[in-house]
Design an enzyme around this catalytic site. Structure first.
Site, PDB file in Angstrom:
ATOM      1  N   SER A  71      -0.092  29.372  97.431  1.00  0.00           N
ATOM      2  CA  SER A  71      -1.043  29.963  96.493  1.00  0.00           C
ATOM      3  C   SER A  71      -1.940  30.963  97.229  1.00  0.00           C
ATOM      4  CB  SER A  71      -1.833  28.868  95.773  1.00  0.00           C
ATOM      5  OG  SER A  71      -2.485  29.369  94.639  1.00  0.00           O
ATOM      6  N   ASP A  94       6.292  28.556  87.189  1.00  0.00           N
ATOM      7  CA  ASP A  94       4.911  28.633  87.654  1.00  0.00           C
ATOM      8  C   ASP A  94       4.150  29.551  86.700  1.00  0.00           C
ATOM      9  OD1 ASP A  94       2.507  28.985  88.948  1.00  0.00           O
ATOM     10  OD2 ASP A  94       3.396  29.347  90.918  1.00  0.00           O
ATOM     11  N   HIS A 110       3.686  25.231  89.850  1.00  0.00           N
ATOM     12  CA  HIS A 110       2.992  25.947  90.917  1.00  0.00           C
ATOM     13  C   HIS A 110       3.164  25.247  92.266  1.00  0.00           C
ATOM     14  CE1 HIS A 110       0.224  28.712  92.690  1.00  0.00           C
ATOM     15  NE2 HIS A 110      -0.695  27.799  92.940  1.00  0.00           N
TER      16      HIS A 110
END
Length: 609
Positions: A214, A331, A362
């Site tokens: 991320s 995601d 995710h």
């Protein structure tokens, strides 16, 4: 004046180091991978210390170059045997804590399109987590026993790193670059945030790899765009490669999945854990209030120079490091186009790149064996042939995560675009066929954000969406690539949200089902940005416009017996702004179409029922 608030400690350089360490062979490489060395699993024989690395920028306005807080964990043998080892480096804005789950300061999504949003509440204060010298323990147990040094740093304006968060702008690339320069003997490190004694990375081989998920996966890409020497390989997992693509979509204000009302200034508040009251106030004024809020533009959602400077596709020509991109097709926080767009650009530039994709949500790194092969090859120089592996690795539906399927590339080279045309059926379900309708027809939907996309897709009869489906598939159909829609629409108001989903029908309603069982992919666009992504132009009520845009990339096998459905609606409750219900969108079916990237092309549909 000292702008950084932290406890006064007697020892600013903290280390755990036994008097002697066993002489061991480092590394041990077998079958192309660095093996776990038993002696290195004992944390009593690790050395840990922290320091501050000087950067080339001054964000907090104190007239001095900002310094980044860095933590090192390395085998004792780097001292006792004078070993120089490669480095696995992870940087993050999250290590020192965030505002947590308090979303009361998010923007209110209940907003009329084109209007300036009402003021939002102030963010709560962040309680800093962790104490010196350990910034984080992530990746240490995975990589130190395999013969790597593990380094962590806090991003600018977070933790004990100086400066301000800029969320994707130059300093987020220059900060890790400074750390890599230090690891390679070119930068300056110190025992203290101000002044202090010099610290050298004498134990570093000058070979650095980065990874993270991320935001922590964005930073390796940011560092790589600088072309910094010594950064040999990066493995970004679900990286945010463009903040416009994270918070906007084709001119439309769109929120990341699960974070309705978030925007770039919210993320700033979420991570701004560094500094004392004076520096925080300076950063809030100059970065958040004077730069972010005026330029993020929640009224129109248009692209501008502010967003362009935070799009790493515009900097990808600087990347020299080998890249293993990792992402998920489902995601909906950092949508999959973030990795696909960078992967495609890297291929064009001749950069060594491969792609690992899975069907989950995710996050989700590649199998550690795959990462190990990459780090062992590029950091230890082992000739394991990883650069000759398949370019695309996809974790197929129902398979074990450690056993992805290899493909020559992504999209699949056999994928060909197949066109489908909608056939009238509102307010129930219409059809999708491979020939345009012979007669002109148009159908209308009425916007109402009160209904979720999932509810609209399952409804047998509703005026709030239009849906068109293929016949049942007599064989599985493999989609690989980026679907695209072309719609001719008219609106009875000057502005409207436009949302499109591809779904697999019938909907799986079993108690074990997941949303990913039925949602193939999605896309969003602002009809006001048909001519330019940088400038909205109000719609003339009743006038038809042609709008064409990509949905999110996908690679999915749709099962035999299912139908592929195209759903068109206006406000997407979980992603877009929520204008007053009642806007009417009319779709000219004869002039609208869906393009699907199908492995095998049109032949895959010839045997349909």
């Amino acid at each position: 004046m000292n702008r950084l608030s932290f406890p006064v400690l007697a020892l600013l350089l903290f280390a755990v180091s036994p008097l002697s360490g066993a002489d061991v062979q480092i590394p041990v490489i077998k079958d192309g991978e660095a093996q776990i060395i038993k002696e290195l699993e004992d944390s009593d024989y690790w050395i840990r210390h922290d320091l501050w690395v000087e950067t080339e920028f001054d964000l907090d306005g104190d007239g001095k170059p900002d310094r980044m807080h860095v933590a090192v964990t390395r085998p004792t043998q780097t001292d006792t045997q004078s070993l120089k080892l490669p480095v696995i480096y992870n940087s993050s804005p999250y290590f020192a804590g965030t505002t947590g789950d308090d979303e009361t300061y998010f923007w209110d999504a209940r907003q009329e399109l084109g209007d300036e949003p009402p003021q939002r509440s102030a963010a709560p204060a962040i309680e800093r987590e962790g104490t010196r010298p350990i910034i984080s323990k992530r990746h240490v147990k995975d990589w130190l026993p395999r013969g790597f040094v593990v380094v962590h740093s806090s991003a600018p304006g977070t933790g004990l790193s100086q400066g301000c968060p800029t969320i994707g702008d130059d300093p987020e690339a220059l900060a890790p670059k400074a750390v890599i320069d230090w690891l390679c003997g070119r930068g300056k490190g110190f025992t203290e945030p101000f002044g202090g004694e010099p610290v050298e990375a004498y134990w570093s081989s000058g070979k650095v790899g980065m990874t993270g998920t991320s935001y922590n996966g964005t930073i390796p890409l940011a560092a790589a765009t600088t072309g910094v020497e010594g950064l040999e390989v990066i493995i970004p997992v679900a990286p945010n490669t463009s903040y416009y693509h994270y918070y906007r979509s084709n001119g439309l204000v769109r929120h990341p999945g699960g974070y309705l009302g978030e925007d770039i200034d919210i993320l700033y508040d979420f991570i701004h854990s560094g500094g004392n009251e004076e520096t925080q106030a300076y950063c809030d004024c100059h970065v958040r209030d004077e730069t972010m809020k005026p330029n993020q533009d929640r009224a129109t959602g248009d692209y501008n120079d502010f967003w362009s400077s935070r799009d790493y596709l515009n900097r990808v020509d600087g990347v020299k490091a080998a890249v293993l991109m990792a992402h998920a097709f489902n995601d909906w926080n950092v949508v999959p186009e973030h990795s696909i767009r960078i992967y495609e650009a890297l291929k064009k530039n001749g950069v060594e790149a491969q792609l690992f994709m899975h069907q989950g949500g995710h996050g989700g790194p590649p199998p550690i064996s795959m990462m190990n092969r990459w780090f062992t090859h590029y950091l230890y120089g082992e000739d394991n042939g990883v650069e000759n592996d398949s370019k695309s690795w996809i974790f197929r539906e129902g398979d074990e995560r450690t056993n992805p399927t290899a493909y020559p590339d992504y999209p699949h080279p056999w994928a060909k675009d197949v066109l489908f045309y909608p056939v009238a059926g509102a307010p129930e379900r219409g059809g999708l066929q491979m020939e345009p309708a012979q007669e002109a027809s148009a159908e209308t939907l009425v916007d109402n954000f009160s209904f979720s996309g999932e509810a609209l897709a399952q409804a047998e009869y509703t005026e709030h969406r239009l849906i068109y489906a293929t016949p049942k598939l007599s064989e599985p159909v493999h989609l690989s690539g980026t679907p695209r829609v072309k719609l001719r629409i008219a609106c009875d108001r000057p502005a409207a949200n436009l949302s499109v989903w591809l779904v697999s029908l019938p909907w799986n309603t079993s108690k074990h089902s997941k949303i990913t069982d039925n949602i193939i992919t999605r896309g969003w666009a602002d009809p006001q940005n048909i001519e330019s992504i940088r400038e909205s132009k109000p719609l003339v009520p009743g006038q038809f416009y042609d709008i064409e845009f990509d949905l999110q990339p996908d690679d999915q096998v749709i099962a035999k017996g299912q139908q592929i459905g195209l759903m068109i609606f206006s406000s997407d409750r979980d992603y877009t702004l929520h204008p007053t219900p009642g806007t009417k969108l009319t779709v000219d079916l004869q002039q609208s179409q869906l393009s699907l990237p199908v492995v095998g092309g049109i032949m895959s549909f010839e045997a349909e029922d």
